[in-house]
Write a protein that holds these residues in place. Structure first.
Motif, PDB file in Angstrom:
ATOM      1  N   GLY A 169    -119.360 -39.642   8.797  1.00 27.64           N
ATOM      2  CA  GLY A 169    -119.438 -38.198   8.606  1.00 27.64           C
ATOM      3  C   GLY A 169    -118.974 -37.711   7.245  1.00 27.64           C
ATOM      4  N   SER A 201    -124.808 -40.844   4.012  1.00 28.91           N
ATOM      5  CA  SER A 201    -126.270 -40.780   4.178  1.00 28.91           C
ATOM      6  C   SER A 201    -126.838 -39.586   3.431  1.00 28.91           C
ATOM      7  N   THR A 202    -126.102 -38.490   3.458  1.00 27.13           N
ATOM      8  CA  THR A 202    -126.535 -37.300   2.717  1.00 27.13           C
ATOM      9  C   THR A 202    -126.720 -37.651   1.247  1.00 27.13           C
TER      10      THR A 202
END
Ligand code: ADP
Ligand code: MG
Length: 247
Positions: A38, A42-43
């Motif tokens: 989180g 990946s962002t």
């Protein structure tokens, strides 16, 4: 990357996913982002790959602004996303078809990659006949088939057991070594990050910021022996401390 910020507009309140990411990745380098789930890994990788827009900041690829997917940048995701109805070799040839290149001309390369990644004999099999590790090998062959200069790998071996992960790491290093690609790798596995990389970029929990960039000057080509070196243990410990898992 210069001062990249990413805010997701959600139903309740905007979510700051990345804050002020600035980093240069050199050609031929193996760079790994490591951080808790989180934190925006990946962002960030999706922004680098041109699949997602940033909210502010700049990103360039070889002097050109980077906003869209491009042929020189290949991406591999955490799950293999293979097509059930296509054979292994046809799954590997998918990007060749999508890019409108000559399928037959790339066939021998696809077979060569399947051999290199330990899938000789499974070319005509279907994904359901393969283990998770084998499916990831297909996925790795698929991103390599059209020879992109840069590989963006998003926790590619996250779902694999320790043994298979280690084998895949060694294979990836061998491929990286022989093809001189630039690799941007994402993981939450600290040992994997240190073992693979020239530099490890340690991220903070959300909003993801760069906590520290560590040089890993372990000898190349790397073998399992590298894990026995004091320097390996030192770097792993340093990353653990930065991530707050040392206590
Ligand atoms: P990581 O890959 O490090 O686990 P992500 O980049 O997937 O982290 O996500 C970073 C943060 O952004 C998380 O809090 C996640 O819930 C949020 N997020 C990711 N994608 C979206 C989206 N499309 N819309 C809203 N929030 C998102
Ligand atoms: Mg992720």
């Amino acid at each position: 990357m210069r001062n990249l910020h990413k805010i997701y507009e959600t139903q309740d309140q905007p979510l700051l996913a990345l804050r002020d990411i600035t980093l240069d990745v050199r050609s031929g380098e193996f760079v790994t982002f490591v951080g808790p789930s989180g934190c925006g890994k990946s962002t960030l990788l999706n922004i680098i790959g041109g699949l997602l827009d940033r909210t502010s900041g700049d990103i360039w690829f070889k002097g050109q602004e980077q906003r869209e997917p491009r042929r020189e940048i290949g991406m591999m995701f955490q799950t293999a996303v293979l097509f059930d109805w296509r054979t292994v070799v046809d799954n590997v040839l998918l990007p060749v078809e999508i890019l409108g290149m000559d399928r037959e001309a790339y066939r021998s390369r696809a077979l060569q990659l399947l051999d290199l990644t330990g899938l000789k004999g499974f070319e005509a099999a279907y994904p359901r006949q393969l283990s998770g590790g084998m499916q990831q090998r297909v996925s790795l062959s698929r991103v390599l088939v059209y020879d992109p200069e840069v590989l963006l790998l998003d926790e590619p071996f996250g779902a694999l057991d320790e043994f298979t992960r280690e084998a895949m790491n060694l294979e990836l290093l061998h491929i990286w070594d022989t093809t001189k690609k630039t690799v941007v790798f994402v993981t939450h596995n600290i040992n994997e990050a240190v073992f693979l990389s020239d530099r490890v970029v340690v991220m903070t929990p959300r909003p993801g910021q760069i906590a520290k960039v560590l040089d890993v000057k372990l000898p190349r080509p790397r073998t399992r022996e590298a894990m026995k070196l004091p320097l390996f243990a030192e770097k792993v410990f340093e990353v653990r401390e930065l991530l707050g898992v040392a206590h």
